[in-house]
Design a protein around this motif. Structure first.
Motif, mmCIF file in Angstrom:
data_model
loop_
_atom_site.group_PDB
_atom_site.id
_atom_site.type_symbol
_atom_site.label_atom_id
_atom_site.label_comp_id
_atom_site.label_asym_id
_atom_site.label_seq_id
_atom_site.Cartn_x
_atom_site.Cartn_y
_atom_site.Cartn_z
ATOM 1 N N ILE A 13 0.603 -1.043 -0.038
ATOM 2 C CA ILE A 13 0.177 0.236 0.137
ATOM 3 C C ILE A 13 0.672 1.438 0.355
ATOM 4 N N HIS A 14 1.930 1.068 0.545
ATOM 5 C CA HIS A 14 2.812 2.582 0.065
ATOM 6 C C HIS A 14 4.004 1.747 -0.845
ATOM 7 N N ASN A 31 -1.637 -0.384 -4.085
ATOM 8 C CA ASN A 31 -1.222 1.603 -4.409
ATOM 9 C C ASN A 31 -0.551 1.333 -6.406
ATOM 10 N N PRO A 32 -1.207 1.487 -7.349
ATOM 11 C CA PRO A 32 -0.424 1.228 -8.166
ATOM 12 C C PRO A 32 0.612 2.473 -9.096
ATOM 13 N N ASP A 33 -0.222 3.865 -8.877
ATOM 14 C CA ASP A 33 0.429 5.053 -9.181
ATOM 15 C C ASP A 33 2.010 4.902 -8.497
ATOM 16 N N THR A 64 3.503 7.507 -1.470
ATOM 17 C CA THR A 64 1.622 7.881 -1.646
ATOM 18 C C THR A 64 1.045 7.624 -2.514
ATOM 19 N N ASN A 65 -0.172 8.137 -3.324
ATOM 20 C CA ASN A 65 -0.940 7.595 -4.036
ATOM 21 C C ASN A 65 -0.339 8.833 -4.881
ATOM 22 N N HIS A 66 -1.255 9.179 -5.918
ATOM 23 C CA HIS A 66 -1.132 10.428 -6.404
ATOM 24 C C HIS A 66 -0.718 12.044 -6.285
ATOM 25 N N MET A 106 -2.392 5.911 1.568
ATOM 26 C CA MET A 106 -3.755 5.055 1.694
ATOM 27 C C MET A 106 -3.521 4.380 2.965
ATOM 28 N N ASN A 107 -2.754 4.277 3.876
ATOM 29 C CA ASN A 107 -3.396 3.228 5.184
ATOM 30 C C ASN A 107 -3.294 4.016 6.258
ATOM 31 N N ARG A 108 -4.082 5.286 6.414
ATOM 32 C CA ARG A 108 -5.020 6.129 6.985
ATOM 33 C C ARG A 108 -6.255 6.127 6.178
#
Length: 498
Positions: free
Chosen positions: A133-134, A175-177, A212-214, A219-221
Motif C-alpha cells: 500500500i506504500h 497502490n498502483p501509482d 503515497t498515491n498520486h 492510503m494506509n490511513r
C-alpha cells in the motif's frame, strides 16, 4: 593485511549477493507445477527480483494467469488518478468458482441474524491478501507475482486442499501509482554492477517518493475515511465478502529484520476482542515456523500497534476479521548494506512470499475456528446493540449541508444504515433539522464499527501510539452530534443523494 582481508570478505559477500536467483530460490518445490501456467519471467521478461516490477508488467502477468488458469478470475474495479487499473483476483478451486455466488452469500450470512443455523464445517474461509500500500515498499507486490503463480500452477495436494477450502481475494498492488513511481526510480538508478553502499543515489529517492498515491495521500490511513478510488474499490470488496483474514505487506528500515503481528499488546484498541489477538498470535506461529525453515530473522509483539482502525491491519479487527501487518526490512533498491549484512531485494521478496503462504496454511488449518469467531463477533455485537434498545446517534449541520452529506457518504460506504430525521428536534442544546441531519441506529450489524467511528476516548492504557490516536468523525467533520433514540428516525436512506 587485516584491513585487506576485511575488504576482501566484504567484496566477496557483495559479489555472492549479486548472483542471479532463479525460481527455485523462492519456490524450491516448483518442479510439480503445471507447465501450461506461465512463469512470471516468461511474461515480465526477467526473473522476479532482478528488476523492480512496474505496475503495467504486474497487471500484464495477473491477466495472463487469469487467462491460463481455471483457478483464477479477475475483476477490474476502476482506475487510479493516473488511470491505472485497480484489479482484484479471486483464487480458489474450479469447483468453488462454479458456485462462487452461493459461497459468498453463505459466508456473509455468518455476519447476519440467525447465523447459528449455519454449518461452518464445510464452509470455505475467505482471505484477502494485499500488497505494498506504500509504493516504495515494493517487496510485497513483487512477491505477489510468485504467490499468484504458486497458487495457479502448483499440483501439490496441499495446494489443492487449500483451494478447496479457501477463497483468496488477491490484491497485487494496493497502490498502483506509488508502485510505478518507485519502480521507475529504483530501475533508472540501478548500477550495472550493483552497489550496496547506502549512500548510492539508488537508495535516496527524491521527494515525494513512491509511498503515497498520486495526490501524496498515505492510503494506509484511508480505510475509514475512504476518500480515494483505490480505497473505495478495496472497501467495497471488503464489505462484499467480509473476509476472515486480511494481510497487509509493508517494509520498514533497512537495519531491521521481519515483523508480524500481534503488535505491542498494550496498544490494542479496547474495542478489539481479546480473541482477535489470540487468533492473531496463533496464526503467528505459522509465520515463525515458515521463517525458521528458510533461516530468516523475525520478531513480533515488540513494535507497531493495533489502535487506529483506519489502517489495513486494524480495520478488519472491528469488522469481525483478523488484520495482519507484515513489515520487511527494506533494501530500498536492489542491494544494500545493513546492520545484519548485505540485504538483497530477492531476499526481501522471499520473506514476503513466505509470510503470504504461511498465512494461507494457517487459514486452512484454523478455518472452522476462525469462521466461528466471525459468527460470534457479530452475534455478540448484535446482543450488545439489542441491550441498548432503541438508542441511536444523530448528527448534522444546518450551516453546512456538505459536511453532513460527506460524513453520511462515508457511513454508507461502510454499509452502515442511516435514516433521515423524522422532524426537527432539539437535544442537549443542539438543533437537528430535517433535511440537514441523519440518524444512525445502534441496533444494526455494524454497531461496533459505528462505535469505533464516533468513539470519544480520552484515557489510554498506553499513551504511546504509532501515529493516529484520535479520529472521531463528528469532530473531524465539525458537525453537531448527540445521543438520541430511533423515535426520531424517519425513512431509511437507501440511495444517498447530495
Amino acid at each position: 593485511m587485516r584491513t585487506f582481508f576485511i575488504l576482501f570478505c566484504l567484496i566477496s559477500l557483495t559479489i555472492q549477493a549479486q548472483d542471479p536467483v532463479d525460481l527455485s530460490y523462492y519456490l524450491p518445490d516448483h518442479n510439480d507445477y503445471d507447465k501450461s501456467i506461465p512463469t512470471p519471467e516468461s511474461i515480465i521478461g526477467h526473473q522476479v527480483g532482478k528488476w523492480h516490477v512496474t505496475h503495467d508488467k504486474l497487471m500484464m502477468y495477473m491477466n495472463a494467469l487469469a487467462a491460463s488458469s481455471d483457478r483464477i478470475t479477475i475483476e477490474d474495479r476502476g482506475k487510479t488518478f493516473e488511470d491505472r487499473p485497480i484489479l482484484l483476483l479471486t483464487i480458489t478451486s474450479p469447483e468453488n468458482h462454479a458456485d462462487i455466488d452461493n459461497i459468498r452469500n453463505s459466508h456473509v450470512a455468518l455476519t447476519e441474524e440467525n447465523s447459528n443455523t449455519l454449518n461452518t464445517s464445510n464452509m470455505p474461509i475467505v482471505v484477502y491478501q494485499g500488497f505494498s500500500i506504500h509504493g516504495n515498499e515494493p517487496s510485497g507486490s513483487n512477491a505477489s507475482l510468485l504467490a499468484a503463480y504458486h497458487l495457479a500452477a502448483s499440483q501439490s495436494q496441499d495446494v489443492k486442499d487449500l483451494l478447496d477450502n479457501t477463497v483468496i481475494l488477491f490484491d497485487p498492488s494496493f497502490n498502483p501509482d506509488g508502485l510505478q513511481r518507485f519502480a521507475y526510480w529504483a530501475n533508472v538508478n540501478k548500477s550495472k554492477n550493483l552497489n550496496a553502499d547506502p549512500n548510492d543515489r539508488e537508495y535516496s529517492e527524491v521527494w515525494p517518493g513512491g509511498r503515497t498515491n498520486h495526490y501524496w495521500f498515505d492510503m494506509n490511513r484511508d480505510w475509514l475515511p475512504v476518500q480515494l478510488p483505490e480505497s473505495r474499490a478495496r472497501i467495497a470488496s471488503f464489505h462484499k465478502w467480509m473476509p476472515n483474514i486480511l494481510t497487509d505487506h509493508h517494509e520498514m528500515g533497512t537495519n531491521a529484520t521481519f515483523f508480524f503481528q500481534p503488535g505491542i499488546p498494550s496498544r490494542t484498541h479496547p474495542l478489539t476482542p481479546q480473541m482477535n489477538q489470540q487468533l492473531t498470535k496463533e496464526i503467528g506461529n505459522y509465520h515463525a515456523k515458515a521463517l525458521d525453515k528458510i533461516g530468516s530473522l523475525y520478531y513480533t509483539e515488540e513494535s507497531f500497534d493495533d489502535f487506529y482502525y483506519g489502517k489495513g491491519s486494524t480495520f478488519p479487527d472491528i469488522n469481525g476479521g483478523i488484520g495482519i501487518l507484515f513489515e520487511q526490512a527494506s533494501s530500498r533498491g536492489h542491494i544494500q548494506e545493513s546492520a545484519n549484512g548485505i540485504l538483497t531485494f530477492p531476499f526481501t521478496i522471499r520473506n514476503q512470499l513466505t509470510a503470504a503462504l504461511s498465512t494461507l496454511e494457517a487459514a486452512k488449518n484454523m478455518r472452522v475456528k476462525i469462521l466461528d469467531y466471525q459468527r460470534s463477533f457479530f452475534s455478540n455485537a448484535r446482543n450488545e446493540a439489542s441491550r441498548q434498545g432503541n438508542k441511536a446517534i444523530v448528527f448534522g449541520s444546518e450551516k453546512d449541508a456538505a459536511r453532513t452529506f460527506h460524513l453520511a457518504e462515508i457511513l454508507k460506504r461502510h454499509k452502515i444504515t442511516i435514516h433521515e430525521v423524522s422532524r426537527d428536534f432539539s437535544t442537549n442544546g443542539k438543533n437537528f433539522k430535517k433535511g440537514y441531519s441523519y440518524v444512525v441506529p445502534k441496533n444494526q450489524r455494524n454497531t461496533r464499527l459505528i462505535n469505533a467511528m464516533f468513539d470519544v476516548r480520552t484515557t489510554f492504557t498506553d499513551s504511546l501510539f504509532y501515529d493516529v490516536s484520535a479520529w472521531t468523525f463528528n469532530h473531524a467533520f465539525n458537525v453537531d452530534f448527540a445521543e438520541t433514540s430511533t423515535s426520531n428516525a424517519g425513512a431509511e436512506i437507501a440511495d444517498l443523494q447530495p
